[in-house]
Write a protein that holds these residues in place. Structure first.
Motif, PDB file in Angstrom:
ATOM      1  N   PRO A   1      25.055 -31.067  -4.259  1.00 33.66           N
ATOM      2  CA  PRO A   1      24.503 -32.233  -4.954  1.00 33.66           C
ATOM      3  C   PRO A   1      25.374 -33.484  -5.010  1.00 33.66           C
ATOM      4  CG  PRO A   1      25.283 -30.627  -6.537  1.00 33.66           C
ATOM      5  CD  PRO A   1      25.410 -29.997  -5.179  1.00 33.66           C
ATOM      6  N   GLN A  33      20.710 -29.089 -14.287  1.00 33.28           N
ATOM      7  CA  GLN A  33      19.722 -30.129 -14.007  1.00 33.28           C
ATOM      8  C   GLN A  33      19.736 -30.487 -12.515  1.00 33.28           C
ATOM      9  OE1 GLN A  33      20.249 -33.655 -16.360  1.00 33.28           O
ATOM     10  NE2 GLN A  33      18.324 -34.543 -15.695  1.00 33.28           N
ATOM     11  N   LEU A  34      20.921 -30.496 -11.904  1.00 36.95           N
ATOM     12  CA  LEU A  34      21.041 -30.824 -10.485  1.00 36.95           C
ATOM     13  C   LEU A  34      20.926 -29.602  -9.572  1.00 36.95           C
ATOM     14  CD1 LEU A  34      23.913 -33.459 -10.640  1.00 36.95           C
ATOM     15  CD2 LEU A  34      21.477 -33.876 -10.311  1.00 36.95           C
ATOM     16  N   GLN A  35      21.223 -28.424 -10.114  1.00 33.32           N
ATOM     17  CA  GLN A  35      21.171 -27.194  -9.331  1.00 33.32           C
ATOM     18  C   GLN A  35      20.397 -26.129 -10.111  1.00 33.32           C
ATOM     19  OE1 GLN A  35      25.695 -27.316  -8.291  1.00 33.32           O
ATOM     20  NE2 GLN A  35      24.655 -26.256  -6.608  1.00 33.32           N
TER      21      GLN A  35
END
Length: 143
Positions: free
Chosen positions: A6, A136-138
């Motif tokens: 990310p 939230q990103l992964q």
């Protein structure tokens, strides 16, 4: 570059980063991964650069790197980072280095972080806000 991680930054290879053979000194692959991981951690809200105000310390307890291709001086590498595992008080971070000019994968590796109380030096749970920001990103790391 085809990375699923990310976060990434470009790092300019300096002359002092090279070995006597004119390519990136092997330990600097790890340094680049660690530096970009630190920037990602700050992006996620965890500032550990000032241990007097940091919510925790982070000890690196294991690190590894697979060297795939060499790169010489006067080049740039794109370093991509993220996490592959989140535990209760530890996490596995991963990094990939790519030649910025042609996208060739140069190296990949990872490290295990243990989150530690600054006073007791004992492991503590990963700070909730930080874990939430990672997830939230992964989202594949949930569970």
């Amino acid at each position: 570059m085809i990375s699923q991680l990310p976060f990434s930054e470009v790092v300019k290879i300096r002359f002092r980063d090279l070995d006597a053979q004119g390519h990136l000194y092997f330990a600097n692959y790890l340094v680049y991964g660690d530096e970009v991981l630190g920037a990602y951690m700050e992006e996620l809200g965890l500032n550990i650069m000032d241990p007097l105000v940091a919510p925790c310390l982070i000890f690196t307890v294991n690190i590894h790197c697979d060297y795939i291709n060499e790169i010489g001086g006067n080049s740039e590498v794109r370093v991509a980072v993220g996490y592959s595992r989140l535990g209760k008080s530890s996490a596995d971070a991963v990094f990939e280095l790519y030649n910025s000019s042609d996208g060739t994968l140069l190296a990949k590796g990872g490290l295990t972080q243990v989150f530690v109380d600054p006073k007791t030096r004992k492991s503590i749970p990963i700070p909730g806000f930080y874990k939430a920001n990672i997830l939230q990103l992964q989202p594949s790391l949930v569970g």
